[in-house]
Design an enzyme around this catalytic site. Sequence first.
Site, PDB file in Angstrom:
ATOM      1  N   LEU A 166     -40.695  -5.712 -15.272  1.00  0.00           N
ATOM      2  CA  LEU A 166     -39.773  -5.682 -14.134  1.00  0.00           C
ATOM      3  C   LEU A 166     -38.438  -6.355 -14.440  1.00  0.00           C
ATOM      4  CD1 LEU A 166     -42.257  -6.713 -11.274  1.00  0.00           C
ATOM      5  CD2 LEU A 166     -41.902  -4.483 -12.315  1.00  0.00           C
TER       6      LEU A 166
ATOM      7  N   TYR B 117     -25.890   0.628 -15.271  1.00  0.00           N
ATOM      8  CA  TYR B 117     -27.276   0.292 -14.915  1.00  0.00           C
ATOM      9  C   TYR B 117     -28.145   1.558 -14.908  1.00  0.00           C
ATOM     10  CZ  TYR B 117     -31.293  -0.770 -11.940  1.00  0.00           C
ATOM     11  OH  TYR B 117     -32.573  -0.884 -11.435  1.00  0.00           O
TER      12      TYR B 117
ATOM     13  N   GLY C 222     -38.188 -12.584  -9.844  1.00  0.00           N
ATOM     14  CA  GLY C 222     -37.393 -11.684  -9.005  1.00  0.00           C
ATOM     15  C   GLY C 222     -38.134 -11.296  -7.728  1.00  0.00           C
ATOM     16  N   GLN C 223     -37.473 -10.482  -6.907  1.00  0.00           N
ATOM     17  CA  GLN C 223     -38.109 -10.035  -5.650  1.00  0.00           C
ATOM     18  C   GLN C 223     -39.468  -9.387  -5.920  1.00  0.00           C
ATOM     19  OE1 GLN C 223     -36.623  -7.380  -2.022  1.00  0.00           O
ATOM     20  NE2 GLN C 223     -37.156  -6.072  -3.738  1.00  0.00           N
ATOM     21  N   ASP C 224     -39.480  -8.353  -6.746  1.00  0.00           N
ATOM     22  CA  ASP C 224     -40.723  -7.597  -6.952  1.00  0.00           C
ATOM     23  C   ASP C 224     -41.754  -8.414  -7.715  1.00  0.00           C
ATOM     24  OD1 ASP C 224     -39.201  -5.659  -5.828  1.00  0.00           O
ATOM     25  OD2 ASP C 224     -39.443  -4.183  -7.426  1.00  0.00           O
TER      26      ASP C 224
ATOM     27  N   GLN D 292     -31.203  -6.768 -15.767  1.00  0.00           N
ATOM     28  CA  GLN D 292     -29.963  -7.030 -15.024  1.00  0.00           C
ATOM     29  C   GLN D 292     -29.939  -5.886 -14.011  1.00  0.00           C
ATOM     30  OE1 GLN D 292     -27.283  -7.186 -12.992  1.00  0.00           O
ATOM     31  NE2 GLN D 292     -26.274  -5.681 -14.301  1.00  0.00           N
TER      32      GLN D 292
ATOM     33  N   LEU E 120     -35.462 -11.151 -22.520  1.00  0.00           N
ATOM     34  CA  LEU E 120     -35.531  -9.762 -22.998  1.00  0.00           C
ATOM     35  C   LEU E 120     -34.680  -9.520 -24.234  1.00  0.00           C
ATOM     36  CD1 LEU E 120     -35.270  -7.725 -19.677  1.00  0.00           C
ATOM     37  CD2 LEU E 120     -37.304  -8.155 -21.062  1.00  0.00           C
TER      38      LEU E 120
ATOM     39  N   SER F 176     -35.890   3.676 -11.827  1.00  0.00           N
ATOM     40  CA  SER F 176     -35.121   3.539 -10.583  1.00  0.00           C
ATOM     41  C   SER F 176     -34.547   4.864 -10.087  1.00  0.00           C
ATOM     42  CB  SER F 176     -33.963   2.568 -10.848  1.00  0.00           C
ATOM     43  OG  SER F 176     -33.003   2.641  -9.826  1.00  0.00           O
TER      44      SER F 176
ATOM     45  N   GLU G  88     -31.719   5.117  -9.138  1.00  0.00           N
ATOM     46  CA  GLU G  88     -30.340   5.178  -9.659  1.00  0.00           C
ATOM     47  C   GLU G  88     -30.234   6.151 -10.833  1.00  0.00           C
ATOM     48  OE1 GLU G  88     -27.178   3.539  -8.846  1.00  0.00           O
ATOM     49  OE2 GLU G  88     -28.323   3.639  -7.000  1.00  0.00           O
TER      50      GLU G  88
HETATM   51  P1  NAP Z   1     -34.391  -8.849  -9.284  1.00  0.00           P
HETATM   52  O1  NAP Z   1     -34.776  -9.536  -8.015  1.00  0.00           O
HETATM   53  O2  NAP Z   1     -32.954  -8.758  -9.673  1.00  0.00           O
HETATM   54  O3  NAP Z   1     -35.204  -9.589 -10.473  1.00  0.00           O
HETATM   55  C1  NAP Z   1     -34.894  -9.358 -11.813  1.00  0.00           C
HETATM   56  C2  NAP Z   1     -35.784 -10.236 -12.669  1.00  0.00           C
HETATM   57  O4  NAP Z   1     -35.440 -10.030 -14.046  1.00  0.00           O
HETATM   58  C3  NAP Z   1     -35.617 -11.746 -12.418  1.00  0.00           C
HETATM   59  O5  NAP Z   1     -36.877 -12.370 -12.552  1.00  0.00           O
HETATM   60  C4  NAP Z   1     -34.695 -12.157 -13.554  1.00  0.00           C
HETATM   61  O6  NAP Z   1     -34.797 -13.519 -13.896  1.00  0.00           O
HETATM   62  C5  NAP Z   1     -35.247 -11.286 -14.664  1.00  0.00           C
HETATM   63  N1  NAP Z   1     -34.323 -11.134 -15.792  1.00  0.00           N
HETATM   64  C6  NAP Z   1     -33.049 -10.672 -15.771  1.00  0.00           C
HETATM   65  N2  NAP Z   1     -32.527 -10.666 -16.993  1.00  0.00           N
HETATM   66  C7  NAP Z   1     -33.483 -11.140 -17.825  1.00  0.00           C
HETATM   67  C8  NAP Z   1     -33.557 -11.381 -19.222  1.00  0.00           C
HETATM   68  N3  NAP Z   1     -32.496 -11.149 -20.020  1.00  0.00           N
HETATM   69  N4  NAP Z   1     -34.703 -11.855 -19.742  1.00  0.00           N
HETATM   70  C9  NAP Z   1     -35.765 -12.122 -18.939  1.00  0.00           C
HETATM   71  N5  NAP Z   1     -35.776 -11.926 -17.621  1.00  0.00           N
HETATM   72  C10 NAP Z   1     -34.637 -11.440 -17.064  1.00  0.00           C
HETATM   73  O7  NAP Z   1     -34.966  -7.368  -9.308  1.00  0.00           O
HETATM   74  P2  NAP Z   1     -36.065  -6.672  -8.364  1.00  0.00           P
HETATM   75  O8  NAP Z   1     -35.389  -6.147  -7.147  1.00  0.00           O
HETATM   76  O9  NAP Z   1     -37.231  -7.550  -8.234  1.00  0.00           O
HETATM   77  O10 NAP Z   1     -36.426  -5.386  -9.234  1.00  0.00           O
HETATM   78  C11 NAP Z   1     -37.439  -5.441 -10.236  1.00  0.00           C
HETATM   79  C12 NAP Z   1     -37.216  -4.327 -11.258  1.00  0.00           C
HETATM   80  O11 NAP Z   1     -37.246  -3.073 -10.607  1.00  0.00           O
HETATM   81  C13 NAP Z   1     -35.860  -4.376 -11.970  1.00  0.00           C
HETATM   82  O12 NAP Z   1     -36.065  -3.863 -13.276  1.00  0.00           O
HETATM   83  C14 NAP Z   1     -34.996  -3.422 -11.177  1.00  0.00           C
HETATM   84  O13 NAP Z   1     -33.969  -2.917 -11.984  1.00  0.00           O
HETATM   85  C15 NAP Z   1     -36.025  -2.376 -10.809  1.00  0.00           C
HETATM   86  N6  NAP Z   1     -35.792  -1.627  -9.571  1.00  0.00           N
HETATM   87  C16 NAP Z   1     -35.535  -2.304  -8.406  1.00  0.00           C
HETATM   88  C17 NAP Z   1     -35.403  -1.595  -7.222  1.00  0.00           C
HETATM   89  C18 NAP Z   1     -35.163  -2.293  -5.906  1.00  0.00           C
HETATM   90  O14 NAP Z   1     -34.754  -1.625  -4.943  1.00  0.00           O
HETATM   91  N7  NAP Z   1     -35.429  -3.600  -5.795  1.00  0.00           N
HETATM   92  C19 NAP Z   1     -35.544  -0.188  -7.243  1.00  0.00           C
HETATM   93  C20 NAP Z   1     -35.830   0.450  -8.438  1.00  0.00           C
HETATM   94  C21 NAP Z   1     -35.979  -0.279  -9.603  1.00  0.00           C
HETATM   95  P3  NAP Z   1     -33.918 -14.653 -13.107  1.00  0.00           P
HETATM   96  O15 NAP Z   1     -34.682 -14.952 -11.839  1.00  0.00           O
HETATM   97  O16 NAP Z   1     -33.902 -15.784 -14.078  1.00  0.00           O
HETATM   98  O17 NAP Z   1     -32.571 -14.062 -12.835  1.00  0.00           O
HETATM   99  O1  F7E Z   2     -26.042  -1.148  -2.759  1.00  0.00           O
HETATM  100  C1  F7E Z   2     -23.106  -0.081  -0.820  1.00  0.00           C
HETATM  101  C2  F7E Z   2     -23.101   0.199  -2.306  1.00  0.00           C
HETATM  102  O2  F7E Z   2     -26.260  -3.126  -4.252  1.00  0.00           O
HETATM  103  C3  F7E Z   2     -26.464  -0.151  -1.850  1.00  0.00           C
HETATM  104  C4  F7E Z   2     -30.822  -2.157  -6.966  1.00  0.00           C
HETATM  105  O3  F7E Z   2     -32.012  -2.793  -6.598  1.00  0.00           O
HETATM  106  O4  F7E Z   2     -31.390  -0.208  -5.715  1.00  0.00           O
HETATM  107  C5  F7E Z   2     -30.398  -1.204  -5.868  1.00  0.00           C
HETATM  108  O5  F7E Z   2     -29.151  -0.623  -6.218  1.00  0.00           O
HETATM  109  C6  F7E Z   2     -25.269   0.619  -1.330  1.00  0.00           C
HETATM  110  C7  F7E Z   2     -24.318   1.118  -2.425  1.00  0.00           C
HETATM  111  O6  F7E Z   2     -28.146  -1.422  -4.097  1.00  0.00           O
HETATM  112  C8  F7E Z   2     -21.610  -3.338  -0.282  1.00  0.00           C
HETATM  113  O7  F7E Z   2     -21.867   0.802  -2.712  1.00  0.00           O
HETATM  114  C9  F7E Z   2     -21.383  -1.347   0.529  1.00  0.00           C
HETATM  115  O8  F7E Z   2     -23.948   2.431  -2.141  1.00  0.00           O
HETATM  116  O9  F7E Z   2     -27.760  -2.935  -2.227  1.00  0.00           O
HETATM  117  P1  F7E Z   2     -27.049  -2.262  -3.325  1.00  0.00           P
HETATM  118  P2  F7E Z   2     -28.076  -0.189  -5.115  1.00  0.00           P
HETATM  119  O10 F7E Z   2     -26.772  -0.112  -5.796  1.00  0.00           O
HETATM  120  O11 F7E Z   2     -28.547   1.004  -4.372  1.00  0.00           O
HETATM  121  C10 F7E Z   2     -31.647   0.595  -6.873  1.00  0.00           C
HETATM  122  C11 F7E Z   2     -32.731   1.564  -6.537  1.00  0.00           C
HETATM  123  C12 F7E Z   2     -31.898  -0.219  -8.075  1.00  0.00           C
HETATM  124  O12 F7E Z   2     -32.637   0.197  -8.979  1.00  0.00           O
HETATM  125  C13 F7E Z   2     -31.038  -1.415  -8.287  1.00  0.00           C
HETATM  126  O13 F7E Z   2     -31.666  -2.321  -9.196  1.00  0.00           O
HETATM  127  O14 F7E Z   2     -24.478  -0.255  -0.522  1.00  0.00           O
HETATM  128  N1  F7E Z   2     -22.365  -1.285  -0.418  1.00  0.00           N
HETATM  129  N2  F7E Z   2     -20.911  -2.581   0.609  1.00  0.00           N
HETATM  130  C14 F7E Z   2     -22.541  -2.509  -0.943  1.00  0.00           C
HETATM  131  N3  F7E Z   2     -23.392  -2.966  -1.881  1.00  0.00           N
HETATM  132  C15 F7E Z   2     -23.350  -4.293  -2.175  1.00  0.00           C
HETATM  133  N4  F7E Z   2     -24.208  -4.793  -3.088  1.00  0.00           N
HETATM  134  N5  F7E Z   2     -22.459  -5.140  -1.567  1.00  0.00           N
HETATM  135  C16 F7E Z   2     -21.558  -4.718  -0.605  1.00  0.00           C
HETATM  136  O15 F7E Z   2     -20.775  -5.499  -0.085  1.00  0.00           O
END
Ligand code: NAP
Ligand code: F7E
Length: 327
Positions: free
Chosen positions: A85, A153, A11-13, A88, A64, A130, A132
């Site tokens: 990390l 989520y 994933g990204q992180d 879904q 997972l 998160s 969220e």
């Molecule tokens: P991401 O890009 O969606 O990556 C998710 C990772 O989880 C991918 O490597 C994915 O594998 C793997 N994965 C999903 N389902 C799985 C399963 N059933 N078994 C094993 N691996 C699985 O997420 P991210 O943005 O890097 O975020 C990393 C973590 O931080 C996540 O837990 C997310 O919820 C949390 N988080 C993210 C943010 C943010 O803004 N980015 C903020 C707060 C918390 P595949 O590549 O095969 O899909």
């Molecule tokens: O939406 C609005 C949408 O999907 C941001 C995940 O990494 O951060 C992420 O969750 C905002 C929301 O991120 C579209 O309604 C408008 O208000 O980029 P998002 P998220 O929902 O904030 C948290 C911290 C995590 O933990 C999560 O894993 O944007 N929005 N129009 C849209 N969002 C999407 N995706 N697509 C649109 O077309």
Amino acid sequence: MKKALITGITGQDGSYLAELLLAKGYEVHGLIRRASTFNTKRIDHLYEDPHQSDKRLFLHYGDLTDGSRLVTLLASIRPVEVYHLAAQSHVRVSFDEPEYTGDTTGMGTTRLLEAIRMVGLDCRFYQASSSEMFGATPPPQNEDTPFYPRSPYGAAKVYGYWMARNYREAYDLFAVNGILFNHESPRRGETFVTRKITRAVAAIKLGKQDRLYLGNLSACRDWGYAPEYVEAMWRMLQHDTPSDYVVATGTSYSVRDFVALAFDHVGLDWEKYVDHDTRYERPTEVDSLIGDASKATTELGWKAQTHVPELVRIMVDADLAALTPED
Ligand code: NAP
Ligand code: F7E
């Protein structure tokens, strides 16, 4: 040499964290899902020939939802740091797949914690919590802010948060929750709003796309830069005592602001290209997030460096470069 296991390494992180840990001299192990197509694009540049004797990156199939696999993996690798990390992670998708999201994002954390306990592993554990989880609770949000998740989520992440805390309190596991606010990069998944916008802006600028369809433009987010956020994860596991930390920039912009900045960067007026589509709205929205990361600054010496205007430039420029053919 320190050994770390990263779930979600593709994933990204996970990709940025793998880079960071390899640069620090760790042996890095990553859990990857078997898929019918390659899913390692974000870490391919870190790939090493398996026959190389000084190889430090190892990938293992697992999921997972498969608890016994987590046990065998931990027993064979015996990492000293586990960064959990994998999830879904898409909020909108979690409304379509609430049960699967609960099973992976919520129960997946329990399976991993329980595997650590069953193996009797002495390790430090990072839980990807998160913003969220705060959901409907008004900003600013810090470690003492009550949770009010607004999606399957968010609810699954609240469960994972409390499981990590419970294993800390019940079994003395060094378990921390990083409560990370949104963080983005050129490696952000293409269906999250920032990347969807920056890809579209690049494609529209280059004449490859006409319109951009979005949902709610009024939601406000505290968007930071992902490479800085994985540094905070690592610092949490190096601290003397386990605790929970908010990681955020302390600033907030609306989706509309982000759109305007991105189009402006390539000299276009966003109102001529953006349309509304209700399919991208959520049944319940998180209206406003602004994180207070004072605790991370005081205890970990961490502070966000990159703010939205620069983040927009980094992401739009990367998407323009990706779409521009090389000479
Ligand atoms: P991401 O890009 O969606 O990556 C998710 C990772 O989880 C991918 O490597 C994915 O594998 C793997 N994965 C999903 N389902 C799985 C399963 N059933 N078994 C094993 N691996 C699985 O997420 P991210 O943005 O890097 O975020 C990393 C973590 O931080 C996540 O837990 C997310 O919820 C949390 N988080 C993210 C943010 C943010 O803004 N980015 C903020 C707060 C918390 P595949 O590549 O095969 O899909
Ligand atoms: O939406 C609005 C949408 O999907 C941001 C995940 O990494 O951060 C992420 O969750 C905002 C929301 O991120 C579209 O309604 C408008 O208000 O980029 P998002 P998220 O929902 O904030 C948290 C911290 C995590 O933990 C999560 O894993 O944007 N929005 N129009 C849209 N969002 C999407 N995706 N697509 C649109 O077309």
